[in-house]
Enzyme design. Structure first.
Site, PDB file in Angstrom:
ATOM      1  N   ALA A 162       0.829  -1.208   0.000  1.00 14.61           N
ATOM      2  CA  ALA A 162       0.000   0.000   0.000  1.00 14.61           C
ATOM      3  C   ALA A 162       0.868   1.265   0.000  1.00 14.61           C
ATOM      4  CB  ALA A 162      -0.927   0.004   1.216  1.00 14.61           C
ATOM      5  N   PRO A 163       0.344   2.380  -0.512  1.00 15.32           N
ATOM      6  CA  PRO A 163       1.110   3.627  -0.598  1.00 15.32           C
ATOM      7  C   PRO A 163       0.923   4.507   0.637  1.00 15.32           C
ATOM      8  CG  PRO A 163      -0.943   3.905  -1.750  1.00 15.32           C
ATOM      9  CD  PRO A 163      -0.963   2.502  -1.191  1.00 15.32           C
ATOM     10  N   TRP A 164       1.599   5.681   0.611  1.00 16.49           N
ATOM     11  CA  TRP A 164       1.583   6.548   1.782  1.00 16.49           C
ATOM     12  C   TRP A 164       0.605   7.716   1.683  1.00 16.49           C
ATOM     13  CZ3 TRP A 164       2.962  10.932  -0.612  1.00 16.49           C
ATOM     14  CH2 TRP A 164       3.998  10.934  -1.562  1.00 16.49           C
ATOM     15  N   GLU A 211       6.671   2.565   3.965  1.00 13.57           N
ATOM     16  CA  GLU A 211       7.639   2.616   5.071  1.00 13.57           C
ATOM     17  C   GLU A 211       7.529   3.894   5.892  1.00 13.57           C
ATOM     18  OE1 GLU A 211      11.732   2.793   3.623  1.00 13.57           O
ATOM     19  OE2 GLU A 211      10.957   3.455   1.687  1.00 13.57           O
ATOM     20  N   GLU A 219       4.381  11.892 -13.555  1.00 11.35           N
ATOM     21  CA  GLU A 219       3.530  12.179 -12.406  1.00 11.35           C
ATOM     22  C   GLU A 219       4.321  12.972 -11.374  1.00 11.35           C
ATOM     23  OE1 GLU A 219       0.223   9.789  -9.835  1.00 11.35           O
ATOM     24  OE2 GLU A 219       2.129   8.761 -10.150  1.00 11.35           O
ATOM     25  N   CYS A 269      -3.131   9.939  -7.138  1.00 11.77           N
ATOM     26  CA  CYS A 269      -2.821   9.490  -8.496  1.00 11.77           C
ATOM     27  C   CYS A 269      -3.851   9.946  -9.511  1.00 11.77           C
ATOM     28  CB  CYS A 269      -2.675   7.974  -8.532  1.00 11.77           C
ATOM     29  SG  CYS A 269      -4.006   7.087  -7.721  1.00 11.77           S
ATOM     30  N   GLU A 316      -2.006  -0.823  -9.518  1.00  5.39           N
ATOM     31  CA  GLU A 316      -2.505   0.534  -9.747  1.00  5.39           C
ATOM     32  C   GLU A 316      -1.302   1.448  -9.630  1.00  5.39           C
ATOM     33  OE1 GLU A 316      -2.900   3.851  -9.041  1.00  5.39           O
ATOM     34  OE2 GLU A 316      -4.667   3.946  -7.751  1.00  5.39           O
ATOM     35  N   LYS A 323       1.773  -4.836   3.508  1.00  9.30           N
ATOM     36  CA  LYS A 323       2.880  -3.952   3.858  1.00  9.30           C
ATOM     37  C   LYS A 323       2.464  -2.514   3.565  1.00  9.30           C
ATOM     38  CE  LYS A 323       6.373  -2.666   1.408  1.00  9.30           C
ATOM     39  NZ  LYS A 323       6.366  -1.210   1.771  1.00  9.30           N
ATOM     40  N   PRO A 324       2.271  -1.697   4.601  1.00  8.70           N
ATOM     41  CA  PRO A 324       2.050  -0.272   4.353  1.00  8.70           C
ATOM     42  C   PRO A 324       3.352   0.391   3.909  1.00  8.70           C
ATOM     43  CG  PRO A 324       2.210  -0.694   6.713  1.00  8.70           C
ATOM     44  CD  PRO A 324       2.267  -2.033   6.033  1.00  8.70           C
ATOM     45  N   ILE A 338       5.065   3.583 -11.379  1.00  2.00           N
ATOM     46  CA  ILE A 338       5.304   2.676 -12.498  1.00  2.00           C
ATOM     47  C   ILE A 338       6.576   1.874 -12.265  1.00  2.00           C
ATOM     48  CG2 ILE A 338       5.898   2.574 -14.943  1.00  2.00           C
ATOM     49  CD1 ILE A 338       4.025   4.934 -15.396  1.00  2.00           C
ATOM     50  N   ALA A 339       7.643   2.539 -11.825  1.00  4.84           N
ATOM     51  CA  ALA A 339       8.909   1.843 -11.607  1.00  4.84           C
ATOM     52  C   ALA A 339       8.759   0.731 -10.572  1.00  4.84           C
ATOM     53  CB  ALA A 339       9.980   2.835 -11.169  1.00  4.84           C
ATOM     54  N   THR A 340       8.045   1.021  -9.487  1.00  4.75           N
ATOM     55  CA  THR A 340       7.817  -0.011  -8.473  1.00  4.75           C
ATOM     56  C   THR A 340       6.965  -1.131  -9.039  1.00  4.75           C
ATOM     57  OG1 THR A 340       7.959   1.659  -6.732  1.00  4.75           O
ATOM     58  CG2 THR A 340       6.969  -0.444  -6.143  1.00  4.75           C
TER      59      THR A 340
END
Length: 471
Positions: A145-147, A174, A374, A278, A244, A171-172, A224-226
């Protein structure tokens, strides 16, 4: 300083030999806690716990899972002040804090949706045989998940997976693990041990999760890279992926649009949560005949707002999430080509915290970095078009395909654009509307698969064809 622990197999769990990193309050730039960067042994323990719990959880009925998830949703509501306080400390964002209520809504939706999964009707498609389709849970799901909306994203990821009968290792991000850990702690009052596990860490922990042999699926919301990294890693085990991966959202404004509504929609859609969304309304494409008027109105509206801490009632939005993101957003303005100009804003605000001024940039071209990558910050670009065909070409010219909006009072124009825009979400005369009942997900390099809605639930099921001979 508070020391956070992972939550595995129904209880707080030591992270073994994992290193720890500081969590920084983005309002003050000061550390308030530490969290583990979970190592391979820790990841393995979480995956094994989820795997052991799967055999029992998969056999519960949708009705049983529904009652447990509804109980969890009610418990989240009861502890909303505690969750909101944790969210504000790790994000500094009222927008993120206000999104916590959506976590309960998503749990309630998926709790019911699991009882109404559709499919082909059973029947005798071959003489002497009855055929039917089973929808089954797929197994352990690794979720990253993102921050930007930590608590809401934790629920958006886990709710459909749990409702479908899967177990989860989440995993949230970091920098923002606090509310996801609290979510798991509350969930332990309702879910059997091992059904929902939360481990902390950064990209390397996520890579270990995607590479682990246990998960059947990997879900990510990120860059995208991740996404490429996670998909490549997961591909080695032929795992299912749901990605996503962000967007570069065009806001297409035609000359007949109500400019007052357009400006209000852009300011809200682009600057909420400091533009860390996003689907932020960050890339304005406007008919040339109203370009100057819209730019002037937008300049005045954006110059009138400011960032601030969560307790600053006069502030529209809060800080960027972390120092690296502040540096990234700043770099877009520092490297503008000569033909582009900053109309308002364009710089950090203050020296403590990660605040960035609301910014409008004009004179950009379609191939500029600021037009194609982005930003994930409170930055709006404005670019004219001279025809509907050019508007569509400019809108679709980026590698992203997540969301878009069209602003016009002409119904035929709206219908044509919604068909021609290559984005998974198209809004007409509005922006940032996300009913849980509707799917969210993109095309092209914005990823594949859906969050929310029954389509999101189906991401976490597998289809089995059964035929029985009776003649």
């Amino acid at each position: 300083m508070k020391r956070l622990a992972n939550f595995v197999d129904g209880k707080s769990s030591d992270a073994g030999d994992s290193a720890y990193s500081e969590l920084i309050d983005p309002v003050t730039s000061e550390a308030f806690a530490t969290a583990p960067s979970s190592d391979a042994a820790t990841v393995d323990a979480a995956m094994r716990a989820a795997d052991a719990a799967f055999d029992r959880w998969r056999t519960t009925t949708p009705a049983e899972r529904q009652l447990l998830l509804l109980g969890l949703a009610d418990a989240l509501q009861e502890r909303l002040p505690e969750l909101r306080a944790a969210e504000l400390q790790q994000t500094g964002s009222r927008a993120a804090g206000n999104e916590i209520g959506l976590a309960g809504d998503q749990l309630r939706f998926f709790a019911g949706a699991a009882r109404t999964l559709g499919g082909l009707g059973a029947g005798e498609y071959v003489a002497g045989h009855t055929s039917y389709v089973r929808r089954e849970p797929i197994g352990v799901c690794a979720q990253l998940a993102p921050w930007n909306y930590p608590m809401m994203m934790a629920a958006m990821k886990s709710a459909p997976a749990l409702a479908a009968g899967n177990t989860v290792v989440l995993k949230p991000a970091e920098t923002t693990p606090a509310t996801a850990l609290l979510f798991a702690e509350i969930a332990a009052e309702f879910l059997p041990p091992g059904v929902l596990n939360v481990i902390c860490g950064g990209p390397e922990t996520g890579r270990l999760m995607a590479a682990h042999p246990v998960p059947a699926a990997v879900s990510l919301t990120g860059s995208i890279a991740t996404g490429v990294d996670v998909a490549t890693t997961a591909a080695a085990g032929l795992k299912r992926t749901q990605l996503e991966l962000g967007g570069k959202t065009p806001v297409v404004v035609f000359a007949d649009a109500d400019l007052d509504e357009v400006v209000q929609g852009i300011v809200t859609g682009a600057l909420s949560n400091a533009g860390q969304d996003c689907t932020a309304a960050s890339r304005v494409l406007v008919a040339a005949e109203v370009h100057d008027e819209l730019l002037a109105r937008l300049e005045a509206a954006v110059a009138a707002v400011r960032p601030g801490s969560p307790d600053d009632e006069g502030a529209l939005y809060g800080p960027l999430n972390n120092a690296a993101q502040l540096e990234r957003v700043s770099s877009f303005l520092e490297t503008l080509p000569d033909h582009a100009r900053i109309v308002t804003g364009g710089a950090r605000v203050g020296t403590s915290g990660y605040f960035f001024a609301p910014t409008v940039v004009a004179g950009v071209r379609g191939d500029d970095r600021i037009s194609t990558e982005e930003i994930f910050g409170p930055v709006i670009t404005v670019q004219p078009f001279t025809s509907e065909a050019e508007a569509v070409r400019l809108a679709n010219s980026v590698v992203h395909g997540l969301a878009s909006s069209v602003w016009t009072t002409d119904h035929a124009t709206a219908l044509r654009l919604t068909a021609r825009l290559d984005f998974g979400v198209v809004w007409v005369n509005t922006h940032l509307i996300f009913p849980t009942e509707m799917p969210h997900g993109g095309f092209k390099q914005s990823g594949h698969g859906k969050d929310l809605s029954v389509f999101g639930l189906e991401e976490y099921t597998r289809i089995k064809h059964v035929t029985q001979r009776y003649g």
